[in-house]
Motif scaffolding. Structure first.
Motif, mmCIF file in Angstrom:
data_model
loop_
_atom_site.group_PDB
_atom_site.id
_atom_site.type_symbol
_atom_site.label_atom_id
_atom_site.label_comp_id
_atom_site.label_asym_id
_atom_site.label_seq_id
_atom_site.Cartn_x
_atom_site.Cartn_y
_atom_site.Cartn_z
ATOM 1 N N GLY A 218 3.047 22.277 -0.605
ATOM 2 C CA GLY A 218 4.055 21.379 -0.064
ATOM 3 C C GLY A 218 4.701 20.474 -1.090
ATOM 4 N N ASN A 219 5.466 19.519 -0.584
ATOM 5 C CA ASN A 219 6.197 18.582 -1.435
ATOM 6 C C ASN A 219 5.626 17.183 -1.237
ATOM 7 O OD1 ASN A 219 8.037 17.397 -3.124
ATOM 8 N ND2 ASN A 219 9.855 17.971 -1.959
ATOM 9 N N PRO A 220 5.020 16.594 -2.269
ATOM 10 C CA PRO A 220 4.419 15.271 -2.116
ATOM 11 C C PRO A 220 5.472 14.184 -1.936
ATOM 12 C CG PRO A 220 3.522 16.431 -4.030
ATOM 13 C CD PRO A 220 4.736 17.186 -3.583
ATOM 14 N N ALA A 221 5.112 13.179 -1.164
ATOM 15 C CA ALA A 221 5.967 12.010 -0.948
ATOM 16 C C ALA A 221 5.102 10.764 -0.940
ATOM 17 C CB ALA A 221 6.725 12.117 0.373
ATOM 18 N N GLY A 222 5.598 9.714 -1.556
ATOM 19 C CA GLY A 222 4.983 8.406 -1.390
ATOM 20 C C GLY A 222 5.488 7.787 -0.109
ATOM 21 N N ILE A 223 4.634 7.020 0.580
ATOM 22 C CA ILE A 223 5.017 6.387 1.845
ATOM 23 C C ILE A 223 4.525 4.948 1.837
ATOM 24 C CG2 ILE A 223 4.826 6.451 4.352
ATOM 25 C CD1 ILE A 223 3.933 9.408 4.061
ATOM 26 N N VAL A 224 5.440 4.037 2.058
ATOM 27 C CA VAL A 224 5.073 2.632 2.253
ATOM 28 C C VAL A 224 5.394 2.299 3.707
ATOM 29 C CG1 VAL A 224 5.470 0.245 1.555
ATOM 30 C CG2 VAL A 224 5.519 2.056 -0.162
ATOM 31 N N LEU A 225 4.361 2.182 4.537
ATOM 32 C CA LEU A 225 4.562 1.956 5.960
ATOM 33 C C LEU A 225 4.965 0.525 6.281
ATOM 34 C CD1 LEU A 225 1.690 4.048 7.577
ATOM 35 C CD2 LEU A 225 4.114 4.638 7.351
ATOM 36 N N ARG B 221 14.071 3.953 4.426
ATOM 37 C CA ARG B 221 14.905 4.207 3.254
ATOM 38 C C ARG B 221 14.124 5.086 2.275
ATOM 39 N NH1 ARG B 221 17.229 -1.407 1.143
ATOM 40 N NH2 ARG B 221 18.376 -0.005 -0.242
ATOM 41 N N TYR B 222 14.861 5.794 1.420
ATOM 42 C CA TYR B 222 14.259 6.776 0.526
ATOM 43 C C TYR B 222 14.713 6.519 -0.910
ATOM 44 C CZ TYR B 222 14.234 9.037 5.113
ATOM 45 O OH TYR B 222 14.096 9.301 6.457
ATOM 46 N N PHE B 223 13.770 6.609 -1.836
ATOM 47 C CA PHE B 223 14.088 6.439 -3.249
ATOM 48 C C PHE B 223 13.445 7.552 -4.062
ATOM 49 C CE2 PHE B 223 14.991 2.288 -1.620
ATOM 50 C CZ PHE B 223 15.934 1.731 -2.472
ATOM 51 N N GLU C 260 0.853 -1.187 0.000
ATOM 52 C CA GLU C 260 0.000 0.000 0.000
ATOM 53 C C GLU C 260 0.891 1.239 0.000
ATOM 54 O OE1 GLU C 260 -3.445 2.228 2.675
ATOM 55 O OE2 GLU C 260 -2.323 0.523 3.493
ATOM 56 N N VAL C 261 0.605 2.156 -0.901
ATOM 57 C CA VAL C 261 1.369 3.397 -0.994
ATOM 58 C C VAL C 261 0.483 4.557 -0.566
ATOM 59 C CG1 VAL C 261 2.719 4.938 -2.464
ATOM 60 C CG2 VAL C 261 2.726 2.462 -2.910
ATOM 61 N N LEU C 262 0.874 5.226 0.513
ATOM 62 C CA LEU C 262 0.191 6.443 0.938
ATOM 63 C C LEU C 262 0.815 7.627 0.212
ATOM 64 C CD1 LEU C 262 0.178 5.802 4.798
ATOM 65 C CD2 LEU C 262 -1.563 5.131 3.124
ATOM 66 N N ALA D 186 9.260 7.213 0.696
ATOM 67 C CA ALA D 186 9.881 6.627 1.884
ATOM 68 C C ALA D 186 9.349 5.222 2.101
ATOM 69 C CB ALA D 186 9.593 7.488 3.108
ATOM 70 N N PHE D 187 10.229 4.334 2.546
ATOM 71 C CA PHE D 187 9.891 2.928 2.748
ATOM 72 C C PHE D 187 10.317 2.511 4.152
ATOM 73 C CE2 PHE D 187 10.389 3.716 -1.710
ATOM 74 C CZ PHE D 187 9.403 2.956 -2.325
ATOM 75 N N VAL D 188 9.367 2.065 4.955
ATOM 76 C CA VAL D 188 9.662 1.563 6.296
ATOM 77 C C VAL D 188 9.987 0.079 6.153
ATOM 78 C CG1 VAL D 188 8.817 1.222 8.637
ATOM 79 C CG2 VAL D 188 8.142 3.266 7.347
#
Length: 288
Positions: free
Chosen positions: A25-32, A70-72, A11-13, A55-57
């Protein structure tokens, strides 16, 4: 921390950082939950999302509020990303409750505080790793100015060009006027080559409106993005730069306005820690 295999389709937030408005703002994808995802899979997700960073947890200990992150970018892994850190911290605070968090990143441990501000928006404040800065060499400056299509006489002589570090390195250049900053039109491939050669993550272009307020633009061609609308890592590096120059206001904090020239206004609050090494960068984040 545990590292069991995660889901095949994570799931990508999508959150935007340093704004309370989804249009700013600056959008970011987040995988918790990126446990079990490899580098290839994370890079593919970041490319599909298309934001400057995701960002990936990859490991987590929710009880201790400790996470490996980690960040990609769409093109490569980035060792540290401030806006995706703030976005991830807000997303976690909304799920776990407000309070302190600790992120383990490629550049070291990043501590965060989360809570609601006066407006009720969730705010995250990151504390950087120790910052440092050095004057840019003539060769570095000349190559960057050529790619930016700027000249030395268009810079603000009060702010010498530096390479500043707040987790990753950024070239800091101060424009002499707000109009010159607004008129940014650079050689995308040329600047990408210069940045790759010197290991810079962004170029932090600033203009000082007052000692408490700066305007910034951050080209990010090495990430496949023309410009970042808010750059927390560069804000930390810039805070360290100003401290080295003795330009931190007496209050200990200042504001950076970024993204205005690209239609995504962002507000970053920056303050110097009393240890003389670290910088705190604060902002809100909201789901898109």
């Amino acid at each position: 921390m545990t590292t069991p295999t995660g889901p095949a389709a994570p799931e990508v937030l999508r959150y935007t950082a340093f704004s309370a408005d989804p249009a700013g703002g600056n959008p970011a994808g987040i995988v918790l939950d990126a446990r079990g995802l490899g580098d290839v899979e994370m890079l593919a997700v970041a490319a599909a999302v298309g934001y400057s960073e995701s960002a990936f947890v990859t490991e987590q200990d929710p009880e201790q509020r400790r996470f490996r992150v980690r960040y990609f970018s769409p093109l490569a892994e980035v060792d540290f990303c401030g806006h995706a850190t703030v976005a991830t911290a807000v997303a976690l605070a909304e799920r776990l409750g407000e309070g302190p968090l600790l992120f383990e990143t490629n550049v070291g441990e990043i501590s965060l505080d989360t809570g609601k501000d006066a407006s009720g928006a969730v705010r995250a404040t990151l504390t950087s790793v120790p910052t440092h800065t050095r004057p840019a060499t003539d060769a570095e400056l000349d190559a960057a100015l050529a790619a930016l299509r700027w000249s030395r006489d268009e810079l603000d002589a009060a702010f010498p060009p530096h390479v500043a570090f707040g987790g990753v390195e950024h070239l800091v250049l101060a424009a002499g006027t707000r109009e010159h900053l607004a008129a940014l039109d650079y050689d995308f491939d040329g600047l990408a080559e210069v940045m790759t050669r010197h290991g810079w993550t962004t170029v932090q272009l600033v203009w000082r409106e007052s000692p408490e307020l700066y305007h910034a633009r951050d080209p990010f061609p090495i990430g496949g993005v023309v410009e970042d609308p808010a750059t927390g890592a560069a804000a930390a590096a810039f805070g360290g730069y100003l401290r080295a120059l003795g330009e931190i206001p007496a209050s200990g904090s200042f504001t950076i306005r970024q993204g205005e020239d690209m239609g995504r206004p962002s507000t970053l609050t920056v303050s110097a820690m009393p240890d003389g090494e670290r910088i705190r960068v604060s902002g809100t984040a909201v789901a898109i």
